[in-house]
Design a protein around this motif. Structure first.
Motif, PDB file in Angstrom:
ATOM      1  N   GLY A   1      -8.173   5.548   0.934  1.00  0.00           N
ATOM      2  CA  GLY A   1      -8.121   4.511   0.470  1.00  0.00           C
ATOM      3  C   GLY A   1      -7.811   3.304  -0.994  1.00  0.00           C
ATOM      4  O   GLY A   1      -8.617   2.379  -1.665  1.00  0.00           O
ATOM      5  N   SER A   2      -7.006   3.853  -1.391  1.00  0.00           N
ATOM      6  CA  SER A   2      -6.374   2.915  -2.435  1.00  0.00           C
ATOM      7  C   SER A   2      -6.138   1.466  -1.928  1.00  0.00           C
ATOM      8  O   SER A   2      -5.641   0.906  -1.027  1.00  0.00           O
ATOM      9  CB  SER A   2      -4.580   3.891  -3.096  1.00  0.00           C
ATOM     10  OG  SER A   2      -5.483   5.120  -3.023  1.00  0.00           O
TER      11      SER A   2
ATOM     12  N   ASN B   1      -0.716   5.341  -0.670  1.00  0.00           N
ATOM     13  CA  ASN B   1      -0.663   5.493   1.334  1.00  0.00           C
ATOM     14  C   ASN B   1      -0.119   6.275   2.083  1.00  0.00           C
ATOM     15  O   ASN B   1       0.111   5.586   2.619  1.00  0.00           O
ATOM     16  CB  ASN B   1      -1.229   3.534   1.235  1.00  0.00           C
ATOM     17  CG  ASN B   1      -2.598   3.419   0.418  1.00  0.00           C
ATOM     18  OD1 ASN B   1      -3.653   4.003   0.134  1.00  0.00           O
ATOM     19  ND2 ASN B   1      -2.187   1.985  -0.266  1.00  0.00           N
ATOM     20  N   GLY B   2       1.300   6.833   1.688  1.00  0.00           N
ATOM     21  CA  GLY B   2       2.128   7.619   2.762  1.00  0.00           C
ATOM     22  C   GLY B   2       1.197   8.899   3.259  1.00  0.00           C
ATOM     23  O   GLY B   2      -0.173   9.751   2.431  1.00  0.00           O
ATOM     24  N   ALA B   3       1.871   9.484   3.852  1.00  0.00           N
ATOM     25  CA  ALA B   3       1.157  11.026   4.765  1.00  0.00           C
ATOM     26  C   ALA B   3       2.807  11.410   5.092  1.00  0.00           C
ATOM     27  O   ALA B   3       3.830  10.269   6.548  1.00  0.00           O
ATOM     28  CB  ALA B   3      -0.012  10.703   5.656  1.00  0.00           C
TER      29      ALA B   3
ATOM     30  N   MET C   1      -0.583  15.635   6.184  1.00  0.00           N
ATOM     31  CA  MET C   1      -0.643  15.649   4.763  1.00  0.00           C
ATOM     32  C   MET C   1      -0.349  14.117   3.822  1.00  0.00           C
ATOM     33  O   MET C   1       0.312  13.485   4.474  1.00  0.00           O
ATOM     34  CB  MET C   1       0.267  16.732   4.771  1.00  0.00           C
ATOM     35  CG  MET C   1      -0.017  18.128   4.569  1.00  0.00           C
ATOM     36  SD  MET C   1       0.914  18.945   4.359  1.00  0.00           S
ATOM     37  CE  MET C   1      -0.099  20.710   5.163  1.00  0.00           C
ATOM     38  N   ARG C   2      -1.889  14.220   3.125  1.00  0.00           N
ATOM     39  CA  ARG C   2      -1.828  12.844   1.922  1.00  0.00           C
ATOM     40  C   ARG C   2      -1.389  13.274   0.653  1.00  0.00           C
ATOM     41  O   ARG C   2      -0.966  14.612   0.319  1.00  0.00           O
ATOM     42  CB  ARG C   2      -2.628  12.385   2.128  1.00  0.00           C
ATOM     43  CG  ARG C   2      -3.168  12.442   3.727  1.00  0.00           C
ATOM     44  CD  ARG C   2      -4.468  11.047   4.168  1.00  0.00           C
ATOM     45  NE  ARG C   2      -4.876  11.066   5.519  1.00  0.00           N
ATOM     46  CZ  ARG C   2      -4.770   9.371   5.965  1.00  0.00           C
ATOM     47  NH1 ARG C   2      -3.715   8.417   5.338  1.00  0.00           N
ATOM     48  NH2 ARG C   2      -5.396   9.183   7.454  1.00  0.00           N
TER      49      ARG C   2
ATOM     50  N   GLN D   1       5.817  10.831   2.133  1.00  0.00           N
ATOM     51  CA  GLN D   1       6.166   9.309   1.851  1.00  0.00           C
ATOM     52  C   GLN D   1       5.946   8.350   2.820  1.00  0.00           C
ATOM     53  O   GLN D   1       5.207   8.253   3.859  1.00  0.00           O
ATOM     54  CB  GLN D   1       7.374   9.142   1.658  1.00  0.00           C
ATOM     55  CG  GLN D   1       8.054  10.226   0.456  1.00  0.00           C
ATOM     56  CD  GLN D   1       7.647   9.422  -1.466  1.00  0.00           C
ATOM     57  OE1 GLN D   1       8.066   8.508  -1.367  1.00  0.00           O
ATOM     58  NE2 GLN D   1       6.984  10.520  -1.996  1.00  0.00           N
ATOM     59  N   ALA D   2       5.796   7.285   2.557  1.00  0.00           N
ATOM     60  CA  ALA D   2       5.248   6.486   3.621  1.00  0.00           C
ATOM     61  C   ALA D   2       5.977   5.938   5.337  1.00  0.00           C
ATOM     62  O   ALA D   2       5.708   5.965   5.951  1.00  0.00           O
ATOM     63  CB  ALA D   2       5.506   4.638   3.383  1.00  0.00           C
TER      64      ALA D   2
END
Length: 649
Positions: free
Chosen positions: A431-432, A502-504, A514-515, A627-628
């Motif tokens: 939620g950044s 905001n990547g995973a 994995m975030r 990474q996104a």
């Protein structure tokens, strides 16, 4: 094992006024040519560290520290341990500095430092936390037997010299302040490696490797250094009652009951706070006094043991914020120090983990005062931020605190004051946005889990200096774990952070997403977080992928990794650029000998070594940031040879 952040050796150098003497004739003959004496600067040596969830004590013996002059020449000693050499528990120095002593050295430029540590397994204490993370190879609160500790590089000698080339040379001159900060990187995956050799009857061995984990950290303002409480024996009070002098004492490790001290000849001076007042606690009389000089205790304090919370002034002098005094070392030592293990708002208690891996319960009553250490702001450093049980909602597991108790012999212990030295939040970031972000932290003990949303500090809030240029920073700042000198600050820092976090990656199966993970250091009562915490600094920490294996062989900077319980193989990208290459380590067990070898993949030889060994099926440990695009940007890679996959940790 997951270790958080870093531990460091820090040398804050404060150059003193130099004296030059000249010869003088009493007769009629010409005066001889003046011969200047060597000008010296006074160097204050301290060490510091950061935290890990898995350990209560990582005790080491730092035997000496020396500096190398530019252009060569003899090493200049700046610290020599007393005899017997005391243990230093690096876990208590979570982003704090502990002063070891002062020494005068020749002015000049120094380009390297050598830290000599004992290489004997008997001089290392590894005590597991009372509540380590799930999957940790040790038992809670257990001390690793010496015969299960192997110091890498100890080839029959008694010491290991750790050489550090300084990125920014230390220049010691008269009338100036300088700071040198050398970090022992606790999070380095090659520092402590647990492994179960196939031919070792299932016994876990712990390899400790000091050599690859030191680096320089830039300090431009000693007033911002957060110092650990000092222990010592008072030797005198100055004639004007402004200054108290004490010889530094060290506690015995493992702690004894009652705790005893190791005396040293390292002398420190500390000033009373003539403006805000120094709080003086007499532990024997159980009294508390605010004093702006030491006149009221000058006739009684000499010879007593003290514990001092102090801060630096710009001229390098120390000012006492709070002092505890007693005729017994045990009384000043028996003041729980460590990381908060549990917070119970229903019973008004917190549990602080001590060096034995034991949780010490503390009752918080209506008189308990809470302080947040802010050495750069004298008034704030001396003023409590809360009182009583209601403030407990602002504490979380992982905070570093040093408590004082009303009566060290009482049961239960009641806290008279609690110094919050580090307010650290960490975990998975979600939620950044441009105003805040959320941490979700899960512990082995579920009741300690938290989800907290932190605002960024105000754009005008002072926030240290740039590590390379020394320029002042205001507002939120962040960086990637392995690049502490490349700090994102200014108008775009928040938006860049939101994009980066905001990547995973998706392993599927029972592993799932994995975030991005991080650690944030927070301040109290910022304009953006009135009467609460706001994030001033965040470090994106590598997500530790579970021990897995290469699904495809390494080729041209990438491979894929699969993990137990996952349905998908995830791409992993490595950097081969010199200066920012992924840190790669080969861990090998051959003929009952463990070897941890760095592989420099910025060279053709390193690329060849990795290509030869990292084939499909090789056990691997990946540390990186999701990474996104669904890949992992790998910062540290460990691969295992000579092991079966089930035999590595």
């Amino acid at each position: 094992m997951r270790c958080d952040f870093s531990k460091k050796i820090l040398a804050a150098a404060t150059a003193a006024m130099a004296l030059v003497s000249y010869g003088c004739s009493s007769g009629g003959s010409p005066s001889p040519t003046p011969t200047p004496q060597q000008q010296n600067g006074a160097v204050t040596i301290s060490i510091s560290d950061s935290s890990t969830e898995d350990w209560a004590t990582i005790g080491v013996k730092v035997l000496s520290i020396s500096l190398t002059p530019q252009g060569g020449g003899n090493e200049v000693p700046v610290f020599t341990a007393p005899t017997p050499a005391p243990f230093v528990n690096l876990l208590q120095l979570d982003q704090l500095s502990e002063i070891l002593g002062n020494v005068s050295i020749p002015q000049g430029t120094y380009t390297a430092a050598t830290i000599t540590v004992s290489s004997s397994s008997n001089d290392i204490i590894l005590t597991a936390s009372a509540d380590p993370e799930t999957g940790f190879a040790g038992s809670p609160s257990s001390t690793i037997p010496n015969n299960q500790i192997q110091v890498v590089g100890a080839k029959g000698g008694s010491t290991i010299p750790v050489k550090v080339t300084l990125d920014e040379p230390l220049v010691v001159t008269a009338n100036q302040n300088n700071a040198l900060d050398l970090e022992f990187d606790l999070s380095h995956p090659a520092f402590i490696v647990a492994h179960v050799p196939p031919a070792n009857s299932g016994l876990t061995m712990w390899a400790v490797d000091f050599t690859p984990i030191c680096r320089q950290r830039h300090i431009h303002d000693i007033r911002r250094l957060l110092l650990r409480h000092h222990y010592g024996t008072v030797t005198q009070v100055s004639s004007d009652n402004s200054t108290l002098t004490f010889d530094k004492d060290y506690a015995v490790y493992p702690p004894t009951n009652p705790e005893t001290e190791i005396s040293s000849s390292q002398t420190l001076n500390v000033l009373a706070d003539a403006t805000n007042g120094t709080l003086f606690y007499d532990m024997d009389a159980k009294t508390r006094t605010t004093m702006k000089d030491f006149g009221s205790v000058a006739s009684t304090v000499v010879g007593k043991f003290i514990r001092v919370a102090a801060r630096y002034q710009v001229d390098g002098s120390l000012v006492a914020v709070r002092i505890w005094a007693s005729s017994s070392f045990n009384s000043v030592w028996l003041s729980p120090e460590g990381h908060v293990l549990h917070v119970n708002n229903n019973t008004d208690t917190i549990v602080v983990e001590n060096e034995l891996g034991v949780g010490v319960p503390l009752t918080v009553d209506a008189n308990t005062l809470f302080y947040f250490r802010t050495p750069a702001n004298a008034q704030s450093d001396a003023t409590s931020i809360g009182q009583g049980p209601a403030f407990l909602t602002n504490l979380q597991r992982g905070f570093k605190v040093h408590a004082s108790v009303v009566d060290p012999l009482a049961a239960p212990l009641v806290a008279s004051s609690i110094d919050i030295e580090i307010a650290r939040f960490d975990g998975v970031i979600t939620g950044s946005s441009l105003t805040n972000f959320t941490y979700t932290r899960n512990f082995r003990t579920v009741k300690d889990d938290y989800t907290v949303t932190l605002p960024y500090i105000n754009a005008a809030t002072p926030n240290g200096t740039d590590p390379m240029s020394g320029a002042a920073i205001t507002g939120f700042k962040w960086w990637n774990f392995t690049f502490p000198t490349i700090v994102d600050t200014g108008a775009n820092a928040v938006s860049d952070f939101a994009t980066a976090t905001n990547g995973a990656v998706n392993f599927g199966g029972t592993v799932g997403l994995m975030r991005v993970r991080g650690q944030s250091y927070s301040i109290w009562n910022d304009p953006n977080g009135a009467n609460s915490w706001a994030a001033s600094t965040t470090v994106l920490t590598p997500t530790q992928v579970p021990l897995g294996q290469a699904a495809t062989a390494y080729s041209n900077g990438s491979f894929t990794v699969s993990v137990p319980g996952g349905a998908n193989a995830v791409p992993v990208s490595l950097s081969t650029s010199s200066g920012s290459a992924t840190l790669v380590y080969q861990v090998d067990w051959t003929n009952n000998v463990l070897t941890v070898s760095p592989v420099d993949i910025s060279t053709s030889a390193g690329q060849s070594t990795l290509t030869t060994n990292l084939v499909a099926g090789t056990p691997v440990r990946v540390y990186g940031i999701p990474q996104a695009d669904g890949t992992i940007k790998c910062y540290v890679l460990t691969y295992f040879t000579g092991f079966a996959q089930a035999s590595t940790n």
